[in-house]
Design a protein around this motif. Sequence first.
Motif, PDB file in Angstrom:
ATOM      1  N   ALA A  67      23.295  20.252  39.172  1.00  0.00           N
ATOM      2  CA  ALA A  67      23.905  19.631  40.346  1.00  0.00           C
ATOM      3  C   ALA A  67      23.107  19.953  41.611  1.00  0.00           C
ATOM      4  CB  ALA A  67      25.347  20.108  40.496  1.00  0.00           C
ATOM      5  N   SER A  68      22.583  21.157  41.705  1.00  0.00           N
ATOM      6  CA  SER A  68      21.839  21.584  42.881  1.00  0.00           C
ATOM      7  C   SER A  68      20.549  20.793  43.039  1.00  0.00           C
ATOM      8  CB  SER A  68      21.548  23.076  42.801  1.00  0.00           C
ATOM      9  OG  SER A  68      20.821  23.510  43.929  1.00  0.00           O
ATOM     10  N   ILE A  69      19.746  20.709  41.989  1.00  0.00           N
ATOM     11  CA  ILE A  69      18.464  19.998  42.114  1.00  0.00           C
ATOM     12  C   ILE A  69      18.681  18.495  42.232  1.00  0.00           C
ATOM     13  CG2 ILE A  69      17.226  21.808  40.882  1.00  0.00           C
ATOM     14  CD1 ILE A  69      17.072  19.938  38.473  1.00  0.00           C
ATOM     15  N   PHE A  70      19.803  17.988  41.718  1.00  0.00           N
ATOM     16  CA  PHE A  70      20.131  16.577  41.905  1.00  0.00           C
ATOM     17  C   PHE A  70      20.308  16.286  43.398  1.00  0.00           C
ATOM     18  CE2 PHE A  70      23.289  13.119  42.251  1.00  0.00           C
ATOM     19  CZ  PHE A  70      22.631  12.126  41.541  1.00  0.00           C
ATOM     20  N   GLY A  71      20.999  17.167  44.097  1.00  0.00           N
ATOM     21  CA  GLY A  71      21.206  16.978  45.526  1.00  0.00           C
ATOM     22  C   GLY A  71      19.947  17.130  46.349  1.00  0.00           C
ATOM     23  N   ASP A  72      18.942  17.830  45.826  1.00  0.00           N
ATOM     24  CA  ASP A  72      17.686  18.028  46.552  1.00  0.00           C
ATOM     25  C   ASP A  72      16.632  16.974  46.227  1.00  0.00           C
ATOM     26  OD1 ASP A  72      18.717  20.302  47.729  1.00  0.00           O
ATOM     27  OD2 ASP A  72      17.928  21.650  46.194  1.00  0.00           O
ATOM     28  N   SER A  73      16.892  16.116  45.247  1.00  0.00           N
ATOM     29  CA  SER A  73      15.886  15.164  44.771  1.00  0.00           C
ATOM     30  C   SER A  73      15.817  13.925  45.657  1.00  0.00           C
ATOM     31  CB  SER A  73      16.195  14.739  43.331  1.00  0.00           C
ATOM     32  OG  SER A  73      16.202  15.848  42.465  1.00  0.00           O
ATOM     33  N   GLU A  74      14.626  13.359  45.755  1.00  0.00           N
ATOM     34  CA  GLU A  74      14.438  12.152  46.547  1.00  0.00           C
ATOM     35  C   GLU A  74      14.903  10.906  45.796  1.00  0.00           C
ATOM     36  OE1 GLU A  74      10.452  11.861  47.847  1.00  0.00           O
ATOM     37  OE2 GLU A  74      10.486  13.730  49.001  1.00  0.00           O
ATOM     38  N   ASN A  75      14.722  10.903  44.493  1.00  0.00           N
ATOM     39  CA  ASN A  75      15.138   9.783  43.644  1.00  0.00           C
ATOM     40  C   ASN A  75      15.245  10.305  42.219  1.00  0.00           C
ATOM     41  OD1 ASN A  75      12.390   9.761  42.585  1.00  0.00           O
ATOM     42  ND2 ASN A  75      11.816   8.681  44.454  1.00  0.00           N
ATOM     43  N   LEU A  76      15.588   9.435  41.278  1.00  0.00           N
ATOM     44  CA  LEU A  76      15.811   9.893  39.906  1.00  0.00           C
ATOM     45  C   LEU A  76      14.511  10.296  39.213  1.00  0.00           C
ATOM     46  CD1 LEU A  76      18.654   7.542  38.603  1.00  0.00           C
ATOM     47  CD2 LEU A  76      18.794   9.881  39.511  1.00  0.00           C
ATOM     48  N   GLU A  77      13.404   9.698  39.599  1.00  0.00           N
ATOM     49  CA  GLU A  77      12.122  10.124  39.044  1.00  0.00           C
ATOM     50  C   GLU A  77      11.823  11.558  39.470  1.00  0.00           C
ATOM     51  OE1 GLU A  77       7.686   8.228  38.511  1.00  0.00           O
ATOM     52  OE2 GLU A  77       8.751   7.874  40.392  1.00  0.00           O
ATOM     53  N   ASP A  78      12.091  11.856  40.729  1.00  0.00           N
ATOM     54  CA  ASP A  78      11.906  13.220  41.230  1.00  0.00           C
ATOM     55  C   ASP A  78      12.894  14.171  40.562  1.00  0.00           C
ATOM     56  OD1 ASP A  78      10.936  15.287  42.930  1.00  0.00           O
ATOM     57  OD2 ASP A  78      12.646  14.987  44.259  1.00  0.00           O
ATOM     58  N   PHE A  79      14.120  13.709  40.330  1.00  0.00           N
ATOM     59  CA  PHE A  79      15.118  14.532  39.647  1.00  0.00           C
ATOM     60  C   PHE A  79      14.659  14.889  38.232  1.00  0.00           C
ATOM     61  CE2 PHE A  79      19.123  14.438  36.996  1.00  0.00           C
ATOM     62  CZ  PHE A  79      19.505  15.729  37.308  1.00  0.00           C
ATOM     63  N   GLU A  80      14.123  13.926  37.497  1.00  0.00           N
ATOM     64  CA  GLU A  80      13.623  14.201  36.143  1.00  0.00           C
ATOM     65  C   GLU A  80      12.474  15.201  36.189  1.00  0.00           C
ATOM     66  OE1 GLU A  80      11.747  11.849  32.260  1.00  0.00           O
ATOM     67  OE2 GLU A  80      12.810  10.732  33.827  1.00  0.00           O
ATOM     68  N   LYS A  81      11.624  15.085  37.201  1.00  0.00           N
ATOM     69  CA  LYS A  81      10.515  16.038  37.327  1.00  0.00           C
ATOM     70  C   LYS A  81      11.034  17.436  37.562  1.00  0.00           C
ATOM     71  CE  LYS A  81       6.375  17.119  39.998  1.00  0.00           C
ATOM     72  NZ  LYS A  81       5.457  16.706  41.085  1.00  0.00           N
ATOM     73  N   ARG A  82      12.028  17.579  38.450  1.00  0.00           N
ATOM     74  CA  ARG A  82      12.571  18.898  38.734  1.00  0.00           C
ATOM     75  C   ARG A  82      13.249  19.501  37.497  1.00  0.00           C
ATOM     76  NH1 ARG A  82      13.651  19.877  44.563  1.00  0.00           N
ATOM     77  NH2 ARG A  82      12.704  18.168  45.735  1.00  0.00           N
ATOM     78  N   LEU A  83      13.876  18.679  36.686  1.00  0.00           N
ATOM     79  CA  LEU A  83      14.505  19.158  35.458  1.00  0.00           C
ATOM     80  C   LEU A  83      13.494  19.770  34.498  1.00  0.00           C
ATOM     81  CD1 LEU A  83      17.120  16.446  34.350  1.00  0.00           C
ATOM     82  CD2 LEU A  83      17.597  18.820  34.972  1.00  0.00           C
ATOM     83  N   PRO A 169      22.717  13.961  50.006  1.00  0.00           N
ATOM     84  CA  PRO A 169      21.435  13.780  49.300  1.00  0.00           C
ATOM     85  C   PRO A 169      20.755  12.466  49.675  1.00  0.00           C
ATOM     86  CG  PRO A 169      23.135  14.550  47.803  1.00  0.00           C
ATOM     87  CD  PRO A 169      23.831  14.206  49.084  1.00  0.00           C
ATOM     88  N   ARG A 170      19.436  12.498  49.734  1.00  0.00           N
ATOM     89  CA  ARG A 170      18.670  11.311  50.097  1.00  0.00           C
ATOM     90  C   ARG A 170      18.885  10.165  49.116  1.00  0.00           C
ATOM     91  NH1 ARG A 170      12.737  13.819  51.732  1.00  0.00           N
ATOM     92  NH2 ARG A 170      13.446  15.154  53.462  1.00  0.00           N
ATOM     93  N   LEU A 171      18.998  10.520  47.850  1.00  0.00           N
ATOM     94  CA  LEU A 171      19.093   9.444  46.863  1.00  0.00           C
ATOM     95  C   LEU A 171      20.401   8.668  46.961  1.00  0.00           C
ATOM     96  CD1 LEU A 171      21.087  10.904  44.672  1.00  0.00           C
ATOM     97  CD2 LEU A 171      18.962  11.700  43.661  1.00  0.00           C
ATOM     98  N   PHE A 172      21.416   9.174  47.680  1.00  0.00           N
ATOM     99  CA  PHE A 172      22.645   8.405  47.849  1.00  0.00           C
ATOM    100  C   PHE A 172      22.371   7.101  48.581  1.00  0.00           C
ATOM    101  CE2 PHE A 172      26.122  11.910  47.532  1.00  0.00           C
ATOM    102  CZ  PHE A 172      25.744  12.116  46.212  1.00  0.00           C
ATOM    103  N   THR A 173      21.633   7.202  49.680  1.00  0.00           N
ATOM    104  CA  THR A 173      21.263   5.996  50.418  1.00  0.00           C
ATOM    105  C   THR A 173      20.361   5.113  49.565  1.00  0.00           C
ATOM    106  OG1 THR A 173      21.417   7.199  52.512  1.00  0.00           O
ATOM    107  CG2 THR A 173      20.205   5.128  52.535  1.00  0.00           C
ATOM    108  N   TYR A 174      19.500   5.754  48.832  1.00  0.00           N
ATOM    109  CA  TYR A 174      18.561   5.040  47.970  1.00  0.00           C
ATOM    110  C   TYR A 174      19.291   4.256  46.886  1.00  0.00           C
ATOM    111  CZ  TYR A 174      14.383   4.521  45.030  1.00  0.00           C
ATOM    112  OH  TYR A 174      13.358   4.031  44.282  1.00  0.00           O
ATOM    113  N   PHE A 175      20.390   4.814  46.361  1.00  0.00           N
ATOM    114  CA  PHE A 175      21.150   4.156  45.306  1.00  0.00           C
ATOM    115  C   PHE A 175      21.615   2.765  45.722  1.00  0.00           C
ATOM    116  CE2 PHE A 175      22.840   7.933  42.568  1.00  0.00           C
ATOM    117  CZ  PHE A 175      21.632   7.964  41.909  1.00  0.00           C
ATOM    118  N   TRP A 176      22.002   2.608  46.990  1.00  0.00           N
ATOM    119  CA  TRP A 176      22.598   1.347  47.417  1.00  0.00           C
ATOM    120  C   TRP A 176      21.688   0.556  48.364  1.00  0.00           C
ATOM    121  CZ3 TRP A 176      25.674   5.546  46.201  1.00  0.00           C
ATOM    122  CH2 TRP A 176      26.637   5.307  45.225  1.00  0.00           C
TER     123      TRP A 176
END
Length: 348
Positions: A67-83, A169-176
């Motif tokens: 949950a923490s790194i999800f909130g810090d990620s710029e987008n889902l590609e970045d989230f997968e990288k952090r994982l 999180p940045r990706l929230f705006t990105y989602f929509w």
Amino acid sequence: MLKLIVGIVIGYFHKVVILKSNTMKTKIIFLSIVTLFFVNTINSQTRTTVNATNSEISDNLDLKAVASIFGDSENLEDFEKRLNDPKYKISNLDLNNDNQVDYLRVIESVEGNTHLVVIQAILEKDIFQDVATIEVERDENNRMQVQVVGDVYMYGNNYIYEPVYVHSPRLFTYFWSPNYSIYYSSWNWGYYPQYYYNWRPFLMYRYHRNVRRWINHNNYYNYVNVRRSTVAINLHRNVRANSYEVRNPERSFERRNTSISNRYELDRSRTSNGNNRTENNIVNNTRTEAESPRNNNQDSSPRQNTRAEVETPRRNQSESNTPRVRENNEQSPRNSSSRENRNSNSRR
């Protein structure tokens, strides 16, 4: 003549004694070598039979860290990288028992104002196992609801954290954003991004010590036991992968932990048992500490990180309350075209 005979006899017995002595030395050396060989064999067997991962599967991926790194990620590609970034080592899962931490891919499914993000372990070519989902939903007032849900096979029924982020999180705006493209990882068995390399699983104490470093303790991670988005539940039915579960039904959380419904209850039972042992140790050590010739006012152990208490779910909070995500209204929307396509065959 007599002296000659006596000399011959003495010489003979002297040679016999020397021969026996040499034979005994040879035997002792031989036995020593054999003993050392068996000792080394036993030690090597002891080292190789130590399993780096805990028998409790859910110990090997901390959902608060997810949950923490999800909130810090710029987008889902970045989230997968952090994982999967070897620098962070967020995961310690080795489901296929190849002594290498499994790569975790991310896929997404979208319907209306609901985004379902699925985390799956890659076990073989085109063989996957769901680990957790992240369910993001926006209501009519543009408020975001986020739930990180552990897979029932891995974590038991309704093991859910609702993160409350100190910054939206940045990706929230990105989602929509108008030009948003659904993310679907292109990586598969033996085909991984350049930054990634395999590493061996940690021992449990090392994994937990490491993963705590990457949890943003400015956020809150509230435990609940109800999935709030029916849309996300329906979307998940269409994309869930459970190859490991099918192959190993006896390793489900329900069978691993009888009379315990999920990981949260398991943690509470562990804490309770740990407190009982601590109280016993305090009673047994009180007299010893009183008799100590020197009592330092300073604690000899390192200071505990008080922020770590944030990781523990707050029990006095009502589970029915929907956590609020603190919106950052000053943040400008991100341009969705900034995502870099690292592979021309990637599916989105």
